[in-house]
Design an enzyme around this catalytic site. Structure first.
Site, short mmCIF file in Angstrom:
data_model
loop_
_atom_site.label_atom_id
_atom_site.label_comp_id
_atom_site.label_asym_id
_atom_site.label_seq_id
_atom_site.Cartn_x
_atom_site.Cartn_y
_atom_site.Cartn_z
N GLU A 41 -8.98 49.05 74.49
CA GLU A 41 -8.26 47.77 74.45
C GLU A 41 -8.54 47.00 73.17
O GLU A 41 -8.24 45.82 73.07
CB GLU A 41 -8.60 46.92 75.68
CG GLU A 41 -8.18 47.60 76.98
CD GLU A 41 -8.28 46.70 78.20
OE1 GLU A 41 -8.66 45.52 78.06
OE2 GLU A 41 -7.97 47.17 79.30
N LYS A 94 -1.47 42.44 88.10
CA LYS A 94 -0.96 43.52 87.25
C LYS A 94 0.28 44.08 87.94
O LYS A 94 0.17 44.75 88.98
CB LYS A 94 -2.00 44.63 87.13
CG LYS A 94 -3.28 44.26 86.37
CD LYS A 94 -4.33 45.35 86.60
CE LYS A 94 -5.46 45.29 85.58
NZ LYS A 94 -6.57 46.23 85.94
P1 PGA Z 1 -7.35 49.42 83.53
O1 PGA Z 1 -8.41 48.32 83.07
O2 PGA Z 1 -6.03 49.02 83.01
O3 PGA Z 1 -7.89 50.69 82.94
O4 PGA Z 1 -7.41 49.42 85.04
C1 PGA Z 1 -8.14 46.95 83.05
C2 PGA Z 1 -9.02 46.21 84.04
O5 PGA Z 1 -9.86 46.82 84.73
O6 PGA Z 1 -8.91 44.99 84.15
ZN ZN Z 2 -10.57 45.00 85.88
#
Ligand code: PGA
Ligand code: ZN
Length: 430
Positions: A206, A338
């Site tokens: 990220e 998400k």
């Molecule tokens: P991921 O990580 O997109 O790999 O799930 C992001 C998070 O855990 O917030």
């Molecule tokens: Zn997370």
């Protein structure tokens, strides 16, 4: 107002920020408006997430999406043509019905997410409005508090440190733009400190520095020094947020910190994290315990929920029913949102509504696998969520989101209201 009936849907394979295949959907309306959405992908996914449909096999490590693309161009197109794109709830209900499974495993949450977002963009385009305004109306003017990663770890950095995200928030910044200014200085200072100490090995998934620390706590110490070196006050101006992502190293109440060769039970994890909250200016902790450890979440929230924000990601998977259940148990006080954990914007919004009803805060979040798509920024502003987490302060797919937020803040002008530290769920019983 032009004709907002869906004329055509088209899916194609494109590539994400990890160089893996992902799915992009275009939606064309009868009146000529078009919208586009791109599916992101997680690496540390919760087991309760909707299914990210991949081909399997050997090509591209099994990550190809030809089946999901075919679903967009087949079943999904047939299901949506003729529906009114301006009625997002009806479109999403049709998508859910066409899939027909509890976890979107028939058509794929990646296919549904990209299409659901594309429909929203097309409807906004037909109305001649930016998406945040289309979603939130003229009152949508709250700029979210950004949570920005400085070090990456866990599944995003070869498990070099156990904790996944070491992030900063700028509660005292006067605007979203100023929060980015401060974060840019902290990110740079952290890089300089690590170069001097020989503790950096590039950037993680990220965009945060890929650390080579001896302990997890060394990351916290370095972060405080980076804030100071940037000329800012730790705590008052720039505070720390953590995503422990504990499901990656814990199960059944047993946790193993690989970096320090330590085995802990739930209470041991709580003791360790409570010690960190005492020693460092930490204001938010995500997934402090594993997704299967609701009792641990409740104990942690009882102890620390009045001092810090406690965020459920893998634990709540953007699911309204899980938010309600967690609230009833006093487990966590904030939900990460998400869209691809559920597959449609309407279900994600339902989780936000459930959070508001329960007195939870929320954070709109990107995934570790991302694209140039900036829809989530519009969701954060349009829904008035108050917090936004999209990774670090490097890599184009991350900067695309921060830059889109800057544009929105500029367009809002004097009407823009920066959520600031008030957006954090703190100071009330968990
Ligand atoms: P991921 O990580 O997109 O790999 O799930 C992001 C998070 O855990 O917030
Ligand atoms: Zn997370």
């Amino acid at each position: 107002m032009t004709d907002t009936r869906i004329a055509f849907v088209h899916g194609r394979r494109v590539w994400d920020s990890r160089g893996r295949p992902t799915l992009e959907a275009d939606v064309l309306l009868e009146g000529g408006a078009v919208g586009r959405g791109m599916a992101p992908a997680g690496a540390s996914t919760g087991s309760g997430e909707a299914l990210d449909l991949r081909d399997g096999g050997t090509a591209f490590g099994g990550y190809d999406v030809t089946r999901a693309v075919a679903n967009v161009n087949g079943a999904i197109t047939r299901a949506l043509v003729g529906l009114d794109a301006a009625d997002q709830a009806a479109v999403d209900a049709r998508l859910i019905e066409a899939d027909g499974t509890a976890n979107k495993s028939r058509l794929g949450a990646n296919a549904l997410t990209a299409v659901s977002m594309a429909v929203a963009h097309a409807a906004a385009g037909a109305a001649g409005e930016p998406l945040y305004r289309h979603l939130g109306g003229p009152d949508a003017a709250t700029m979210p508090l950004p949570q920005i990663q400085i070090f990456g770890g866990g599944a995003h950095a070869g498990r070099r440190v156990d904790i996944q995200d070491f992030l900063v928030v700028c509660p005292a910044a006067a605007s979203f733009a100023q929060a980015l200014d401060w974060t840019a200085e902290v990110y740079r200072a952290a890089g300089t400190l690590m170069a001097e100490a020989g503790t950096s090995a590039g950037v993680a998934d990220e965009g945060g520095w890929w650390p080579s620390f001896a302990t997890n706590e060394q990351a916290l110490e370095t972060l405080v020094r980076a804030i100071e070196r940037a000329g800012l006050k730790p705590g008052a101006q720039v505070a720390i947020a953590l995503d422990i992502a504990a499901s990656e190293f814990g199960r059944g109440g047993h946790y193993t910190l690989g970096l320090e060769s330590r085995a802990l039970d739930s209470d041991g994890m709580i003791r360790m994290l409570a010690g960190w909250v005492d020693a460092y200016p930490i204001v938010s902790i995500e997934d402090p315990l594993a997704e299967d450890d609701a009792a641990g979440f409740a104990a942690f929230t009882a102890e620390l929920g009045h001092r810090i924000q406690i965020v459920g990601d893998d634990f709540l998977v953007s699911d309204a029913a899980r938010v309600r259940a967690a609230a009833a148990q006093g487990a966590a006080n904030t939900v990460l949102l998400k869209p691809n954990q559920r597959g449609t914007l309407s279900e994600t919004r339902a989780a936000w509504n459930a959070a508001k009803d329960a007195g939870f805060a929320a954070i709109v979040s990107a995934r570790s696998g991302e694209t140039e798509d900036t829809t989530i920024v519009h969701l954060a502003v349009g829904w008035g969520v108050g917090q936004l987490k999209v990774g670090s302060f490097a890599r184009g797919e991350r900067m695309a989101k921060w830059n889109e937020a800057l544009r929105i803040e500029e367009v809002l002008g004097a009407r823009a209201r920066f959520a600031g530290g008030a957006a954090l769920r703190r100071g009330t019983a968990g």
